[in-house]
Design an enzyme around this catalytic site. Structure first.
Site, PDB file in Angstrom:
ATOM      1  N   SER A  27       0.849  -1.196   0.000  1.00 13.58           N
ATOM      2  CA  SER A  27       0.000   0.000   0.000  1.00 13.58           C
ATOM      3  C   SER A  27       0.878   1.236   0.000  1.00 13.58           C
ATOM      4  CB  SER A  27      -0.892   0.001   1.244  1.00 13.58           C
ATOM      5  OG  SER A  27      -1.557   1.238   1.387  1.00 13.58           O
ATOM      6  N   TYR A  65      -2.430  -0.519  10.347  1.00 17.69           N
ATOM      7  CA  TYR A  65      -2.467  -0.857   8.925  1.00 17.69           C
ATOM      8  C   TYR A  65      -1.219  -0.340   8.208  1.00 17.69           C
ATOM      9  CZ  TYR A  65      -4.329  -1.389   4.188  1.00 17.69           C
ATOM     10  OH  TYR A  65      -4.521  -1.745   2.862  1.00 17.69           O
TER      11      TYR A  65
END
Length: 281
Positions: free
Chosen positions: A164, A177
């Site tokens: 990501s 995250y």
């Protein structure tokens, strides 16, 4: 000029974890369109089957399987089924992942005046953070242990992890995250070196902001209007828009095809409208 190759994944079995989700479903469809037999793994058998049916209806070859990427026995069971159906996996897409509210702060900045209804850094739940790390990091490591063994023993194969832009620029409010995806990027590089002598390439894609089922309610209100966080995201994205899932396909197929990227291993490619490159000024 005639190109020296075309993307051809015929006679390859591609396993896609998290294949019932918006992004990974699009990746699975692209692989099938290029000739791969696609095994779609998802925690939800219904979601996996729904995507497999969509692919087969379009003329591709796919089948859905239920497997928890954190459950080694479930993964081994899926491996046996897939091998019986399609043969050994030669392309693994580690797409399963996600966040959890208990690993998320309420506000972007700590404020000593915050009341008890605000989740600060000091209120983060250890189990919630652990869940996020397990899902994203172990959820990449365990499927690789199961499906990459045949690749390593045979001397050829390809693994594509989903990282990501959080791994490049940690986002406010979601420390678990961001840290977990940074671990995925680091693991991608480590594994690329570890498998370098046995013909297995390992790379990662790092999507920027794409609208998915998981984040839609955070990006738009009940009337479909952009939330304040969406406005901040777009103002920090030089291309000033969200990505479209189709815009991941070119990078996927480049990494998936040995003719196109046979000397590429250990890279993490951002697909983020220059978000990770932007300093804010």
């Amino acid at each position: 000029m005639k190109l020296p190759f075309k993307i051809n994944l015929e006679n390859k079995c591609a396993v896609v974890t998290g294949g019932g989700g918006v992004i990974c479903a699009a990746l699975a469809e692209a692989l099938a369109e290029c000739g791969a037999s696609v095994a779609i793994l998802d925690l939800s058998k219904e979601a996996a089957d729904r995507e497999a049916e969509k692919i087969t209806a379009a003329g591709g070859v796919a089948k859905g399987y239920s497997a928890d990427v954190l459950n080694m026995e479930a993964l081994k069971g899926a491996y046996e089924q897939i091998k019986a159906d399609f043969g050994e996996c030669s392309l693994l897409i580690n797409g399963a992942g996600g966040n959890h509210p208990k690993g998320t702060t309420t506000k972007e900045y700590f404020d000593t005046k915050d009341g008890k209804d605000v989740i600060t850094f000091f209120d983060l739940d250890a189990e919630g953070v652990n869940f996020v790390f397990r899902l994203n990091f172990l959820g990449t490591l365990l499927p690789t242990q199961v499906f990459a063994r045949d690749m390593a023993m045979k001397g050829e194969g390809n693994i594509i992890n989903i990282s990501s832009m959080n791994a490049f620029r940690p986002l406010t409010k979601i420390p678990a995250y961001s840290g977990a995806k940074a671990a995925v990027s680091n693991f991608t590089q480590w594994l690329a070196v570890h498998f370098a002598k046995c013909g297995v390439r390992v790379n990662a894609m790092a999507p920027g902001f794409f609208v998915t089922a998981q984040n839609k309610s955070l990006l738009f209100d009940e009337h479909g209007a952009p939330t304040p966080r969406t406005k901040k995201i777009l103002s920090a994205t030089p291309m000033e828009r969200f990505g479209e899932t189709d815009e991941l396909i070119g990078t996927l197929l480049y990494l998936a095809d040995d003719n196109a990227s046979g000397f590429v291993s250990g890279v993490v490619i951002p697909i983020d409208g220059a978000f990770s490159a932007y300093s804010g000024v």
